[in-house]
Scaffold this motif. Structure first.
Motif, PDB file in Angstrom:
ATOM      1  N   GLY A  27     -35.826  14.164  31.279  1.00  0.00           N
ATOM      2  CA  GLY A  27     -34.793  13.178  30.997  1.00  0.00           C
ATOM      3  C   GLY A  27     -35.249  11.957  30.228  1.00  0.00           C
ATOM      4  O   GLY A  27     -34.462  11.036  30.011  1.00  0.00           O
ATOM      5  N   GLN A  28     -36.493  11.907  29.796  1.00  0.00           N
ATOM      6  CA  GLN A  28     -36.997  10.750  29.061  1.00  0.00           C
ATOM      7  C   GLN A  28     -36.618  10.848  27.581  1.00  0.00           C
ATOM      8  O   GLN A  28     -36.652  11.932  27.007  1.00  0.00           O
ATOM      9  CB  GLN A  28     -38.529  10.683  29.170  1.00  0.00           C
ATOM     10  CG  GLN A  28     -39.045  10.520  30.573  1.00  0.00           C
ATOM     11  CD  GLN A  28     -38.807   9.132  31.113  1.00  0.00           C
ATOM     12  OE1 GLN A  28     -38.715   8.172  30.368  1.00  0.00           O
ATOM     13  NE2 GLN A  28     -38.674   9.036  32.416  1.00  0.00           N
ATOM     14  N   PRO A  29     -36.276   9.732  26.941  1.00  0.00           N
ATOM     15  CA  PRO A  29     -36.035   9.754  25.488  1.00  0.00           C
ATOM     16  C   PRO A  29     -37.331  10.067  24.742  1.00  0.00           C
ATOM     17  O   PRO A  29     -38.389   9.517  25.074  1.00  0.00           O
ATOM     18  CB  PRO A  29     -35.558   8.338  25.178  1.00  0.00           C
ATOM     19  CG  PRO A  29     -35.160   7.750  26.486  1.00  0.00           C
ATOM     20  CD  PRO A  29     -35.974   8.432  27.523  1.00  0.00           C
ATOM     21  N   LEU A  30     -37.248  10.940  23.764  1.00  0.00           N
ATOM     22  CA  LEU A  30     -38.442  11.454  23.084  1.00  0.00           C
ATOM     23  C   LEU A  30     -39.276  10.350  22.433  1.00  0.00           C
ATOM     24  O   LEU A  30     -40.478  10.271  22.635  1.00  0.00           O
ATOM     25  CB  LEU A  30     -38.032  12.489  22.031  1.00  0.00           C
ATOM     26  CG  LEU A  30     -39.166  13.087  21.210  1.00  0.00           C
ATOM     27  CD1 LEU A  30     -40.044  13.956  22.081  1.00  0.00           C
ATOM     28  CD2 LEU A  30     -38.628  13.885  20.048  1.00  0.00           C
ATOM     29  N   GLY A  31     -38.654   9.480  21.652  1.00  0.00           N
ATOM     30  CA  GLY A  31     -39.401   8.464  20.918  1.00  0.00           C
ATOM     31  C   GLY A  31     -40.068   7.448  21.821  1.00  0.00           C
ATOM     32  O   GLY A  31     -41.212   7.059  21.610  1.00  0.00           O
ATOM     33  N   ARG A  32     -39.358   7.000  22.855  1.00  0.00           N
ATOM     34  CA  ARG A  32     -39.920   6.008  23.774  1.00  0.00           C
ATOM     35  C   ARG A  32     -41.074   6.610  24.569  1.00  0.00           C
ATOM     36  O   ARG A  32     -42.100   5.968  24.790  1.00  0.00           O
ATOM     37  CB  ARG A  32     -38.851   5.488  24.719  1.00  0.00           C
ATOM     38  CG  ARG A  32     -37.809   4.652  24.018  1.00  0.00           C
ATOM     39  CD  ARG A  32     -36.638   4.359  24.928  1.00  0.00           C
ATOM     40  NE  ARG A  32     -35.536   3.808  24.166  1.00  0.00           N
ATOM     41  CZ  ARG A  32     -35.218   2.524  24.163  1.00  0.00           C
ATOM     42  NH1 ARG A  32     -35.905   1.668  24.877  1.00  0.00           N
ATOM     43  NH2 ARG A  32     -34.205   2.097  23.441  1.00  0.00           N
ATOM     44  N   LEU A  33     -40.912   7.845  24.983  1.00  0.00           N
ATOM     45  CA  LEU A  33     -41.972   8.536  25.716  1.00  0.00           C
ATOM     46  C   LEU A  33     -43.203   8.703  24.835  1.00  0.00           C
ATOM     47  O   LEU A  33     -44.327   8.406  25.250  1.00  0.00           O
ATOM     48  CB  LEU A  33     -41.475   9.892  26.208  1.00  0.00           C
ATOM     49  CG  LEU A  33     -42.499  10.815  26.843  1.00  0.00           C
ATOM     50  CD1 LEU A  33     -42.884  10.298  28.215  1.00  0.00           C
ATOM     51  CD2 LEU A  33     -41.965  12.210  26.947  1.00  0.00           C
TER      52      LEU A  33
END
Length: 151
Positions: A27-33
């Motif tokens: 569930g994490q946003p790809l770019g922020r992760l």
């Protein structure tokens, strides 16, 4: 006054304190992760950070197939690759990369956030991406890290 205590200490390959870190991508946003993973790989969160040395942690990303992209980015975002020959430009989407394997998508995104030199090539090898919840690195005793607590 003790001037020796003010010397800048620069770590090298032997003195770097490398750890193993386990991150859940559900569930994490790809770019922020990936930006936080790039900082971990580089070692920017450590007080002994040295720009020209691989002093970052080894990062294990679990549940990479459950990462989130908002909107229509799975199909509308386009990555380009060029072979160098006429007509050799290829385009692909995050959905195409995820179909080949989630490690392809993560390597593409994180590699763009690392230095474009031999150090960046060495650092990206410290990232291990797995689609499921299991990984073969239990012997290294990785510590679980909540990626949302990092700045």
């Amino acid at each position: 006054m003790d001037t020796l205590s003010y010397k800048t200490i620069s770590v090298n390959k032997e003195t770097a304190q490398k750890e193993w870190v386990e991150i859940d991508a559900t569930g994490q946003p790809l770019g922020r992760l990936c930006s936080k993973v790039a900082k971990l790989l580089r070692g920017k969160y450590k007080p002994s950070f040295t720009p020209h040395v691989d002093c970052g942690d080894n990062v294990i990303i679990l549940n990479a197939d459950k990462v989130a992209l908002s909107g229509n980015k799975w199909t509308d975002r386009i990555y380009l690759r060029y072979s160098g020959y006429p007509g050799g430009q290829r385009e692909f989407t995050p959905a195409d990369l995820m179909a080949k394997g989630p490690d392809r998508l993560f390597r593409k995104v994180v590699k763009g956030m690392l230095p474009k030199n031999k150090l960046g090539d060495a650092i990206i090898k410290n990232m291990y991406v797995y689609a499921g919840n299991e990984h073969p690195h239990q012997a290294q005793k990785p510590k679980k890290l909540d990626i949302n607590t990092l700045k």
